[in-house]
Design an enzyme around this catalytic site. Structure first.
Site, PDB file in Angstrom:
ATOM      1  N   ASP A 224       0.841  -1.194   0.000  1.00 23.01           N
ATOM      2  CA  ASP A 224       0.000   0.000   0.000  1.00 23.01           C
ATOM      3  C   ASP A 224       0.881   1.251   0.000  1.00 23.01           C
ATOM      4  O   ASP A 224       1.968   1.246  -0.590  1.00 23.01           O
ATOM      5  CB  ASP A 224      -0.929  -0.036   1.223  1.00 23.01           C
ATOM      6  CG  ASP A 224      -2.281   0.591   0.946  1.00 23.01           C
ATOM      7  OD1 ASP A 224      -2.331   1.802   0.655  1.00 23.01           O
ATOM      8  OD2 ASP A 224      -3.291  -0.126   1.019  1.00 23.01           O
TER       9      ASP A 224
ATOM     10  N   HIS B 181      -3.823   6.038   3.200  1.00 23.15           N
ATOM     11  CA  HIS B 181      -4.505   4.828   2.739  1.00 23.15           C
ATOM     12  C   HIS B 181      -3.912   3.573   3.371  1.00 23.15           C
ATOM     13  O   HIS B 181      -4.635   2.711   3.890  1.00 23.15           O
ATOM     14  CB  HIS B 181      -4.402   4.770   1.219  1.00 23.15           C
ATOM     15  CG  HIS B 181      -5.232   3.717   0.563  1.00 23.15           C
ATOM     16  ND1 HIS B 181      -4.750   2.464   0.302  1.00 23.15           N
ATOM     17  CD2 HIS B 181      -6.497   3.744   0.093  1.00 23.15           C
ATOM     18  CE1 HIS B 181      -5.693   1.752  -0.307  1.00 23.15           C
ATOM     19  NE2 HIS B 181      -6.763   2.500  -0.445  1.00 23.15           N
TER      20      HIS B 181
ATOM     21  N   SER C  69     -11.236  -0.806  -1.008  1.00 22.50           N
ATOM     22  CA  SER C  69      -9.959  -0.772  -0.287  1.00 22.50           C
ATOM     23  C   SER C  69     -10.156  -1.009   1.201  1.00 22.50           C
ATOM     24  O   SER C  69      -9.258  -1.504   1.890  1.00 22.50           O
ATOM     25  CB  SER C  69      -9.283   0.594  -0.463  1.00 22.50           C
ATOM     26  OG  SER C  69      -8.570   0.658  -1.659  1.00 22.50           O
TER      27      SER C  69
END
Length: 720
Positions: free
Chosen positions: A102, A172, A503
């Site tokens: 990520d 994220h 996600s």
């Protein structure tokens, strides 16, 4: 990441950069032939004089991938009341290692403290790679390893917002890592909303961070960086990989070196690592699903039973409701309420309707709450709030089609309403001589909404690359998920925020996979996927079938949710039967897709050849699902199940038959004992239709009265 807005949805529009290459030559990726199946896990090796090296297989474009942007764990039945709970450490994932490919991690987050963490497994071979604002002390018994990969990005200078290290500048990766394996954090909240105990699905699992995605304006995630991340994760010894990113439509072949997620995950699965990927955020359109390789666990997104209602009180005492996560200056009392088109700077165009930048008359907007209507995909609530703020407005009510996920405007109170409420507000504005309104603070409300529902943004099947592989596999919470986040403003940030997208659903399943692996350490990735799919739920909190959000609210089908909504407790303890798959099976599946032995060997790095007897049909891969895209008259599929329950047990077949199809299961009874642990059965499908049809859905359930091992079915009849 989705190719539209990314496989995650967040308070601001990030430009992310993911995927790189070990050798970048005129923006092309060089894949060397040194994969050494038995002796080395390395998928890439640096090559600097291309023409002089015979190992170079091919030169391919270095493409870009996208990131697929806490109540959720309680909602799906994983109850960890506190760090002092009597749960065994195995129930909390102790000893497992979750790899996260990520945007990196914010190691100071309370979610990553190593209180009560067990020893680092002796099999661990990873490192804590130092870099900008990240040193060896940022790793601990929770974050046991961190690496970063930036060779696929040619220009990474003068980007002050990024860190040339495993530190997360975007948020994220921090969010997904804490969702999968964050430790217990009491009183976690976002500006007072959703306050409670935060934790990941496997709070005692270790984390290994692989930063392959960057906040650099020239791209997102590059192929070489992703492949190198897989390479090192395999080398380091992770048990589970969570990968919330993907390519868009059209998909590449599974043996095309441009689909590095398919290639990397194949090698991971061959080494016993369960790879969990996001389905994409291009829904509700069919055939948009990504990450469809059969060795990947592909996850769709659903809602949970939490909302943040905000009241809008009008001057005529009518109270209407919207939703908001803005906790700014809502206590402004009653002020003027107006419609954006009434205060347009230029009434000759439609720019003011959805509050395009610069479209409002400042003197008419000043001090008022402004109602705007969304009329295009080019505008959103955050951009509209900026327009209202610059025009002197003090609040925004944004009417739009239903779309899951809330964005924080930050600069003024903004409330999202649907078109029905928006029309009621507009009617009041038109009738009142001096329309006024007041806005309340949002509240956290749990349990008052039917859920789960399939998020409208969640990409749908069938797979365009391999329609005989039913995708997605499973659905999990992915809307307004509260998890750890870098403190963008240290004075105001709580260290947690809401994000929505597949996600967010992906790390939920990765955390559950870690729990399964902790309790069943010998299970293969296919066995873990089988347990997830066959024990999933098809019902919501009101006991009705799960439906989808969006324009139709139709009942969800396998192309929306795969086997159903994930049920962690049953997946861990009540699978009963398992559909297992070997690496050899996957290779023969690739053969059945028509790929040559040479092309398969090039990607899989094996010496195995295609077996004509084993690769006669695409439909016989031993998946816990059945998809027949082209049924003319009769088709028969074969499946094999392994008993993991009581030694002596009898299972009977129950069939929910797709409309217009006759289904025959042979045998209809499976009897297991100490000598017979594995049995094979056939399922025949006979079309009764005379017309070319759409997909119809059903299921096959094997039950011994205690376990219910459900296989979703999708069948489409054709007449030519």
């Amino acid at each position: 990441m989705d190719t539209n807005s990314g496989n995650w949805r967040c308070p601001r529009k990030f430009q992310l950069l993911v995927t790189s290459v070990l050798l970048l030559l005129q923006n092309f990726l060089i894949i060397p032939q040194i994969f050494a199946e038995a002796t080395s896990s390395h998928l890439l090796k640096a090559i600097f004089n291309v023409a002089e090296f015979p190992e170079v297989i091919s030169v391919i474009p270095n493409s870009i991938h996208k990131l697929h942007t806490t109540r959720s764990w309680d909602f799906i039945g994983v109850h960890h009341p506190s760090s002092k709970n009597v749960y065994t450490k195995r129930d909390l994932g102790e000893g497992t290692i979750i790899g996260v490919i990520d945007t990196g991690i914010w190691p100071e987050s309370a979610s990553f403290n190593d209180e009560a963490m067990g020893k680092i497994p002796t099999r661990w071979k990873g490192v804590c790679q130092v870099g900008q604002h990240f040193n060896s002390t940022n790793c601990n018994k929770k974050i046991i390893g961190a690496r970063w990969f930036l060779k696929g990005i040619s220009d990474h200078t003068n980007h002050t917002s990024e860190y040339l290290s495993a530190r997360d500048a975007i948020g994220h990766g921090t969010h997904t890592a804490s969702t999968a394996a964050g430790y217990f954090v009491e009183n976690a909240n976002h500006r007072g909303l959703a306050s409670g105990l935060a934790r990941g699905g496997a709070p005692l699992a270790h984390l290994a961070i692989y930063k392959a995605c960057w906040d650099i304006s020239v791209g997102d995630c590059t192929d070489a960086d992703i492949l190198k991340a897989f390479d090192m994760a395999i080398h380091d010894g992770v048990d589970v990989l969570t990968v919330s990113l993907g390519i868009g439509i059209p998909l590449f072949s599974y043996v095309d070196q441009r689909d590095t997620i398919a290639i990397g995950s194949f090698h991971a699965a061959a080494k016993g690592i369960a790879v969990v990927c996001s389905a994409g955020n291009s829904g509700p359109i069919s055939q948009t699903i990504t990450n469809t390789a059969p060795w990947i666990i592909t996850v769709a997104a659903t809602t949970i039973d939490r909302a943040f209602p905000t009241t809008i009180t009008l001057g005529n005492n009518l109270t209407l409701f919207g939703e908001s996560i803005d906790k700014g200056k809502h206590n402004i009392g009653f002020v003027g309420l107006t419609y954006s088109e009434r205060i347009a700077r230029d009434p000759s165009n439609d720019l003011a309707k959805d509050c395009q930048l610069g479209s409002l008359n400042e003197s008419m907007a000043a001090g008022k709450i402004v109602l705007c209507f969304s009329v295009s995909d080019q505008q959103d609530i955050v951009s509209a709030a900026l327009t209202v703020k610059e025009a002197g407005g003090v609040g925004l009510i944004y009417a739009q089609k239903h779309e899951e996920g809330l964005n924080e405007c930050g600069i003024l109170p903004c409330i999202k309403v649907d078109y029905e409420v928006g029309t009621q507000l507009l009617t009041y504005i038109r009738r009142a001589r001096f329309p006024i309104a007041s806005l309340s603070f949002p509240k956290t409300v749990i349990g008052n909404w039917i859920s789960p529902r399939v998020a409208s943004f969640s990409s749908r099947g069938p797979s365009t690359m391999s329609p005989t592989v039913l995708k997605p596999d499973i659905a999990a919470p992915g809307v307004d998920i509260l998890a750890a986040f870098p403190p963008k403003n240290s004075k105001k940030s709580s260290g947690f925020t809401f994000l929505s997208g597949t996600s967010m659903s992906c790390p939920h399943v990765a955390g559950i996979a870690a729990l399964i692996k902790s309790k069943h350490p010998t299970w293969s990735p296919a066995a873990i996927r089988s347990a997830l799919v066959t024990t999933a739920s098809q019902s919501g909190t009101d006991a009705s079938l799960i439906s989808e959000e969006g324009p139709t609210h139709k009942e969800a089908d396998p192309f929306d949710i795969g086997g159903g909504h994930v049920d962690p407790i049953k997946a861990i303890d009540a699978a009963g039967l398992i559909y297992n798959i070997t690496t050899e099976d996957y290779i023969q599946f690739l053969c059945s897709m028509g790929h040559s032995t040479a092309s398969i060997k090039k990607v899989t790095k094996t010496t195995r050849s295609c077996n004509k007897q084993k690769s006669q049909t695409l439909m016989n891969l031993n998946l816990p699902s059945i998809s027949i895209p082209n049924l003319k008259t009769v088709a028969t599929v074969t499946r094999t199940v392994t008993n993991i329950g009581n030694t002596s047990v009898v299972y009977k077949a129950l069939v929910n038959t797709p409309y217009g199809i006759k289904v025959r299961v042979e045998p209809q009874i499976l009897s297991f004992n100490s000598d017979t642990k594995v049995l094979t059965f056939n399922v025949s499908f006979i079309s009764t239709q005379k017309l070319h049809g759409d997909y119809r859905f059903g299921s096959l359930t094997w039950t011994d009265g205690k376990h219910f091992v459900r296989t979703p079915i999708a069948v489409r009849t054709i007449q030519f």
